[in-house]
Scaffold this motif. Structure first.
Motif, PDB file in Angstrom:
ATOM      1  N   SER A 690      14.554  10.075  -7.461  1.00  0.00           N
ATOM      2  CA  SER A 690      15.155   9.020  -6.643  1.00  0.00           C
ATOM      3  C   SER A 690      14.077   8.219  -5.910  1.00  0.00           C
ATOM      4  N   GLN A 691      14.089   6.899  -6.101  1.00  0.00           N
ATOM      5  CA  GLN A 691      13.198   5.987  -5.371  1.00  0.00           C
ATOM      6  C   GLN A 691      11.747   6.455  -5.399  1.00  0.00           C
ATOM      7  N   ILE A 692      11.304   6.884  -6.556  1.00  0.00           N
ATOM      8  CA  ILE A 692       9.992   7.531  -6.622  1.00  0.00           C
ATOM      9  C   ILE A 692       8.860   6.573  -6.295  1.00  0.00           C
ATOM     10  N   GLU A 693       8.954   5.324  -6.721  1.00  0.00           N
ATOM     11  CA  GLU A 693       7.844   4.407  -6.462  1.00  0.00           C
ATOM     12  C   GLU A 693       7.741   4.050  -4.985  1.00  0.00           C
ATOM     13  N   LEU A 694       8.888   3.977  -4.290  1.00  0.00           N
ATOM     14  CA  LEU A 694       8.833   3.739  -2.840  1.00  0.00           C
ATOM     15  C   LEU A 694       8.222   4.941  -2.124  1.00  0.00           C
ATOM     16  N   ARG A 695       8.522   6.120  -2.597  1.00  0.00           N
ATOM     17  CA  ARG A 695       7.939   7.321  -2.000  1.00  0.00           C
ATOM     18  C   ARG A 695       6.426   7.368  -2.247  1.00  0.00           C
ATOM     19  N   ILE A 696       6.026   6.935  -3.442  1.00  0.00           N
ATOM     20  CA  ILE A 696       4.586   6.885  -3.734  1.00  0.00           C
ATOM     21  C   ILE A 696       3.916   5.838  -2.861  1.00  0.00           C
ATOM     22  N   ALA A 698       4.816   5.064   0.148  1.00  0.00           N
ATOM     23  CA  ALA A 698       4.673   5.700   1.466  1.00  0.00           C
ATOM     24  C   ALA A 698       3.457   6.614   1.480  1.00  0.00           C
ATOM     25  N   HIS A 699       3.278   7.386   0.415  1.00  0.00           N
ATOM     26  CA  HIS A 699       2.134   8.295   0.334  1.00  0.00           C
ATOM     27  C   HIS A 699       0.817   7.530   0.290  1.00  0.00           C
ATOM     28  N   LEU A 700       0.747   6.508  -0.569  1.00  0.00           N
ATOM     29  CA  LEU A 700      -0.507   5.765  -0.732  1.00  0.00           C
ATOM     30  C   LEU A 700      -0.868   4.971   0.522  1.00  0.00           C
ATOM     31  N   SER A 701       0.155   4.376   1.140  1.00  0.00           N
ATOM     32  CA  SER A 701      -0.124   3.524   2.303  1.00  0.00           C
ATOM     33  C   SER A 701      -0.321   4.338   3.574  1.00  0.00           C
ATOM     34  N   GLY A 702       0.278   5.541   3.610  1.00  0.00           N
ATOM     35  CA  GLY A 702       0.199   6.351   4.827  1.00  0.00           C
ATOM     36  C   GLY A 702       0.915   5.734   6.000  1.00  0.00           C
ATOM     37  N   ASP A 703       1.828   4.791   5.735  1.00  0.00           N
ATOM     38  CA  ASP A 703       2.533   4.132   6.829  1.00  0.00           C
ATOM     39  C   ASP A 703       3.450   5.127   7.555  1.00  0.00           C
ATOM     40  N   LYS A 704       3.299   5.216   8.874  1.00  0.00           N
ATOM     41  CA  LYS A 704       4.035   6.209   9.662  1.00  0.00           C
ATOM     42  C   LYS A 704       5.532   5.996   9.578  1.00  0.00           C
ATOM     43  N   GLY A 705       5.971   4.735   9.623  1.00  0.00           N
ATOM     44  CA  GLY A 705       7.406   4.447   9.585  1.00  0.00           C
ATOM     45  C   GLY A 705       8.032   4.889   8.277  1.00  0.00           C
ATOM     46  N   LEU A 706       7.389   4.588   7.175  1.00  0.00           N
ATOM     47  CA  LEU A 706       7.912   4.992   5.866  1.00  0.00           C
ATOM     48  C   LEU A 706       7.880   6.502   5.717  1.00  0.00           C
ATOM     49  N   TYR A 778       6.228  -2.021   8.882  1.00  0.00           N
ATOM     50  CA  TYR A 778       5.428  -1.089   8.089  1.00  0.00           C
ATOM     51  C   TYR A 778       4.015  -1.656   7.906  1.00  0.00           C
ATOM     52  N   PRO A 779       3.220  -1.684   8.969  1.00  0.00           N
ATOM     53  CA  PRO A 779       1.876  -2.292   8.875  1.00  0.00           C
ATOM     54  C   PRO A 779       0.962  -1.557   7.894  1.00  0.00           C
ATOM     55  N   GLY A 780       1.225  -0.269   7.671  1.00  0.00           N
ATOM     56  CA  GLY A 780       0.397   0.476   6.724  1.00  0.00           C
ATOM     57  C   GLY A 780       0.519  -0.071   5.314  1.00  0.00           C
ATOM     58  N   VAL A 781       1.690  -0.620   4.984  1.00  0.00           N
ATOM     59  CA  VAL A 781       1.887  -1.204   3.659  1.00  0.00           C
ATOM     60  C   VAL A 781       1.000  -2.426   3.498  1.00  0.00           C
ATOM     61  N   GLN A 782       0.949  -3.253   4.542  1.00  0.00           N
ATOM     62  CA  GLN A 782       0.092  -4.435   4.492  1.00  0.00           C
ATOM     63  C   GLN A 782      -1.374  -4.032   4.329  1.00  0.00           C
ATOM     64  N   ARG A 783      -1.798  -3.021   5.067  1.00  0.00           N
ATOM     65  CA  ARG A 783      -3.188  -2.568   4.960  1.00  0.00           C
ATOM     66  C   ARG A 783      -3.472  -2.034   3.561  1.00  0.00           C
ATOM     67  N   TYR A 784      -2.510  -1.274   3.020  1.00  0.00           N
ATOM     68  CA  TYR A 784      -2.694  -0.741   1.663  1.00  0.00           C
ATOM     69  C   TYR A 784      -2.856  -1.875   0.655  1.00  0.00           C
ATOM     70  N   MET A 785      -2.001  -2.883   0.742  1.00  0.00           N
ATOM     71  CA  MET A 785      -2.072  -3.989  -0.208  1.00  0.00           C
ATOM     72  C   MET A 785      -3.403  -4.730  -0.100  1.00  0.00           C
ATOM     73  N   ASP A 786      -3.826  -4.986   1.120  1.00  0.00           N
ATOM     74  CA  ASP A 786      -5.093  -5.697   1.324  1.00  0.00           C
ATOM     75  C   ASP A 786      -6.271  -4.882   0.798  1.00  0.00           C
ATOM     76  N   SER A 787      -6.295  -3.600   1.126  1.00  0.00           N
ATOM     77  CA  SER A 787      -7.429  -2.767   0.702  1.00  0.00           C
ATOM     78  C   SER A 787      -7.422  -2.550  -0.808  1.00  0.00           C
ATOM     79  N   MET A 831       1.364   2.628  -8.193  1.00  0.00           N
ATOM     80  CA  MET A 831       2.671   3.266  -7.972  1.00  0.00           C
ATOM     81  C   MET A 831       3.373   3.556  -9.289  1.00  0.00           C
ATOM     82  N   GLN A 832       3.418   2.539 -10.173  1.00  0.00           N
ATOM     83  CA  GLN A 832       4.094   2.741 -11.453  1.00  0.00           C
ATOM     84  C   GLN A 832       3.355   3.780 -12.295  1.00  0.00           C
TER      85      GLN A 832
END
Length: 911
Positions: A690-696, A698-706, A778-787, A831-832
């Motif tokens: 279920s929702q595996i890519e969103l969970r990944i 969250a793991h990759l970005s380390g965003d606290k909210g997610l 979810y600022p961690g997502v933005q940081r993940y994308m930029d990095s 993620m994919q």
């Protein structure tokens, strides 16, 4: 022409851009990533041909400058009707320029004039310097420049025009070409010409009297020419004199432009081989890559310096020879192995022979079932397989194959369970770089060994007359088969060191891909049971619905038309009904592509009907009609083929049938799943991450909210909606949750504000506000994308959690569209790809469990993030209890993985 000096070569780059693009459209050449390359290939091929024909000549390529020219000042409608440049062509301009420069050819662009004028001016300068000139173009306008020192060559059609050639082609002297164009006009450039004067009339006037100036001095003579309309022509010419004179000016190529360059700038420099090699690899021009690598000391050593291997192939007819080779294989401990069969369908293929190799250049073929007239006596197949079985089933002896899963399936038909897979060269290449090339043996041999292999078509023929392997004379079949084993071994010895140099990549091969091979083999041979009668009923119902939709479409269109005809649909939608043109084809026609119709369907009824008709037609032809025909007569089941080395990201794909593309969002698509049924006494169980890519994410970005939302088991779309729309979670509406879902999934696929606005039917500013709120939440997502973008730009690739790489050759492209597409891929691919790695690991783990347990169950399908099983009814409850933790604990992430599993009498019920 004079032979004193080599001619100056002037290439009309702008002419060739368009001609090359449209000439290559039918083939639709693209890289594995989908980047268009047709125009790049044709223009490069043309230039390579020119350089070979004129090795000592100075060469320059001239392109049009951006912006207006003096002709626009003369006539504001000049070229006004030209459609905008197709996106696929625009994307190829920069690569074409890069390749031309890397070839050492100068590029000229002059503001305020066209390429024709630059070429005309340089041609006259060259003549004044007593040089001959060859203009490479496909543009008829250039014929006005032809004289005793200037000729034209069209490299795309290999035609040449000198003075006599112009006379023969146009029926007039080169000096009258301008008059010819001025009289009849030019629709492409929107030169108006004289109304009523076409090609035949223009020729009659020019041949009978002369150029425009002569015509206006001799209007009274025109009726004497006797062509149709000659009597009224003087009046037409007089009334349109101003237009004719304007057209003459527009059609005239200027030969006195004040240029920033001159003849001295037309000179070749040494090609930049490194840049060319990089560009040819990027655009997958394999033969040119091989050509450069063979003569270029800067290429990769393993490719450029692959040693020439003297081959010694044996054909085994006697038991003593076979015994000797069996001893060799056992002594080696590891060997390349290949089967030759009668079919690519692993369920129907009959074994014709086997081949082995233990050292480079040394291989043997054992023919077992060649049965053409006059075929020599061969060893008994049953007896040979009995001798091979202990060796092939012994896990301590390592077998190296190319696409070894196929060989495993074929051997299984003869009661042999192949074990001890040492490696697979197809998978070695795929893990090394999934997008660098295809991963078939012929391509890999050329790429890594500089070796030209014998193709199957070379010995078997093509088309309907193609022979099966048992019908091929052993004089041809034996070397071909032995070469397969030999090349496989040599590829393994070349590719494995490359992987071992990248520790994580060799782990991807050995811990994910190779263990999956026998699992997929078992799934394929298990097959799936389908209800042919139910599919037949659905086909009949779809047929009836298609007729209803066809009638409805005819009524909406005001008359009958062929719904499958793009041309007729264009005429009805855009000419007759006047619907807005959303997008154009490369040739400038209104597009009727799926995304265009979907946009139009929001406001107009006919496109909506067309979409439904198309979808049902595809469903019928691909599934409801075809699946019953694919039922294997021996097993009564359908057997797909899973492919590990096709997608760029690591996901599996399937063919014959393609199980990955059965639609799940439509009622008709779900009904097809109903036809995948359980045998009597069994149930279908579907277990889905279920929702595996969103969970990944969250793991990759380390965003606290997610991380917190997933840890607490919250509905992630509802949680996102609450934050984005600033409401409490219990107040989130269904529309808000739907929008949040689009944001959650859209952003991990690189969706822009424009794309989100389009999907949700919002204004772009409102969509951007939603995205801004998402990143605030979810600022961690933005940081993940930029990095991630930054790392991709630095390294040229991105990685999954387990180290699988996806190379991104366009990540630093100067073309913004290419670069942005690569950046979107950079964000999504980890993620994919990680999701693909997880499901593969889960398949291996679950397969091990099933083989060891007493549960009566078998894995029958893998579709995206879902595994499908047949389980005996009495074992279903136990199976469900145990499959959940097995799959959920396959890997440990910073968020829990969730598997949803259910059972039913068919695949649809198990959801």
């Amino acid at each position: 022409m004079s032979a004193q000096k080599p001619p100056v070569i002037l290439v009309d780059g702008s002419s060739y851009l368009y001609r090359a693009f449209f000439a290559s459209q039918q083939a639709d050449l693209r890289t594995a990533e989908g980047f268009p390359t047709g125009a790049v290939r044709v223009v490069t091929s043309m230039l390579r041909s020119l350089l070979k024909q004129y090795p000592d000549s100075p060469v320059a390529v001239v392109f049009d400058a951006k912006g207006k020219t003096f002709r626009d000042d003369l006539y504001s409608e000049y070229k006004a009707q030209r459609p905008p440049m197709p996106d696929d062509l625009r994307d190829q301009i920069e690569p074409i320029h890069d390749i031309i420069r890397a070839m050492g050819i100068p590029i000229f662009v002059e503001e305020g004039v066209e390429a024709d004028d630059v070429i005309g001016t340089l041609a006259r300068q060259a003549e004044a310097a007593c040089c001959d000139v060859v203009i490479s173009t496909g543009d008829k306008d250039m014929a006005q420049l032809v004289d005793d020192k200037v000729s034209l060559i069209n490299t795309m059609t290999d035609t040449r025009l000198d003075i006599e050639g112009v006379r023969e082609k146009f029926g007039i002297e080169p000096a009258l070409i301008i008059d010819y164009l001025a009289l009849m006009g030019d629709k492409v450039d929107n030169i108006p010409g004289v109304p009523g004067v076409g090609e035949k009339t223009a020729l009659a006037l020019l041949q009978g009297i002369g150029g425009i100036q002569d015509l206006y001095q001799n209007l009274e003579r025109i009726p004497e020419l006797g062509f149709r309309g000659a009597k009224t022509m003087p009046k037409k010419l007089e009334e349109n004199r101003e237009m004719a004179e304007l057209s003459y000016l527009l059609a005239t190529i200027k030969t006195d432009v004040a240029l920033h360059i001159g003849l001295g700038d037309i000179k070749l420099t040494d090609p930049d081989r490194n840049s060319l090699l990089e560009l040819f690899k990027r655009f997958e021009f394999k033969s040119w890559v091989a050509e450069l690598e063979q003569g270029d000391g800067t290429a990769e050593p393993a490719q450029a310096e692959a040693p020439v291997v003297e081959v010694e192939y044996e054909t085994i007819f006697e038991q003593a020879e076979l015994d000797r080779w069996l001893d060799k294989l056992k002594a080696a401990g590891s060997f390349a192995f290949d089967t030759e069969t009668t079919s690519l369908n692993y369920m129907e293929a009959e074994l014709v022979g086997v081949s082995f190799a233990v050292e480079p250049g040394k291989a043997a073929y054992v023919p077992l079932a060649h049965d053409y007239v006059g075929a020599p006596d061969q060893l008994d197949r049953k007896a040979v397989l009995a001798q091979l079985k202990p060796l092939l089933e012994d896990p301590d002896y390592k077998k190296i194959g190319q696409h070894i899963k196929y060989d495993m399936n074929v051997l299984a038909n003869y009661g042999i369970e192949l074990q001890g897979i040492g490696s697979d060269t197809m998978l070695e290449s795929y893990v090394l770089n999934s997008t660098a090339s295809r991963h078939d043996m012929d391509t890999l041999a050329q790429r890594y060994l500089n070796a030209e292999t014998v193709s199957f078509e070379a010995i078997a023929g093509k088309g309907k007359k193609q022979l099966t392997f048992n019908q091929i004379d052993l004089e041809q079949a034996a070397p071909y088969a032995a070469e397969d084993a030999d090349i496989t071994l040599r590829l393994h010895q070349t590719l494995m060191p490359k992987l071992e140099a990248e520790g994580e990549l060799v782990a991807v091969l050995k811990e994910i891909e190779l263990p999956l091979v026998p699992v997929l083999s078992r799934i394929e041979r298990n097959g799936a049971l389908v209800d042919a009668a139910l599919l037949g009923q659905q086909s009949r119902e779809i047929e009836q619905r298609l007729k209803e939709l066809e009638n409805e479409a005819h009524e909406l269109a005001g008359g009958p038309f062929n719904l499958s005809s793009t041309k007729q649909l264009q005429e009805i939608l855009f000419d007759k009904q006047g619907l807005p043109v959303k997008k154009k084809t490369p040739k400038g026609a209104p597009s009727t592509a799926e995304e265009v119709l979907q946009e139009l369907a929001l406001d107009y009824p006919l496109p909506k009907v067309i979409i439904e008709h198309r979808g049902l037609s595809k469903l019928k032809s691909t599934y409801t009609d075809k699946l019953p025909q694919m039922i294997n007569k021996a097993t009564g089941r359908i057997h797909t083929s899973y492919h590990q080395a096709v997608t760029a990201t690591g996901r599996l794909s399937s063919t014959d049938p393609n199980l990955q593309n059965i639609p799940v969002r439509t009622t008709e698509g779900r009904r097809i799943r109903q036809a995948f049924i359980a045998p009597k006494g069994y149930k279908i169980v579907a277990a889905d991450y279920s929702q595996i890519e969103l969970r990944i994410m969250a793991h990759l970005s380390g965003d606290k909210g997610l991380l917190e939302a997933f840890a607490q088991g919250e509905d992630i779309h509802r949680a996102t909606a609450a934050e984005v729309f600033k409401v409490s979670r219990d107040q989130v509406s269904s529309d808000q949750r739907r929008s949040a879902k689009a944001i959650n999934f859209g952003l991990i696929y690189g969706m822009s504000a424009f794309g989100l606005a389009k999907q949700l039917g919002l204004g772009r500013k409102e969509a951007q506000t939603y995205i801004d709120h998402y990143f605030e939440t979810y600022p961690g997502v933005q940081r993940y994308m930029d990095s991630t973008r930054e790392r991709a730009r630095e390294h040229g690739y991105v990685e999954t959690i387990f180290g699988r790489r996806l190379y991104l050759p366009e990540i630093n492209a100067r073309n913004p569209m290419s670069r942005q597409a690569a950046e979107r891929t950079a964000i999504n691919a980890p993620m994919q790809g990680t999701a693909a790695d997880i499901i593969k690991k889960a398949m291996v783990r679950v397969d091990d469990w099933l083989r060891e347990s007493r549960i009566d169950a078998r894995m029958i399908m893998q579709v995206h993030d879902e595994l499908v099983f047949e389980v005996r009814e009495a074992d279903v409850e136990t199976f469900l209890e145990q499959v959940h933790p097995l799959m959920e604990n396959t890997v440990q992430l910073d968020v829990p993985l969730l598997v949803e599993a259910q059972s039913g009498d068919n695949w649809e019920q198990a959801h």
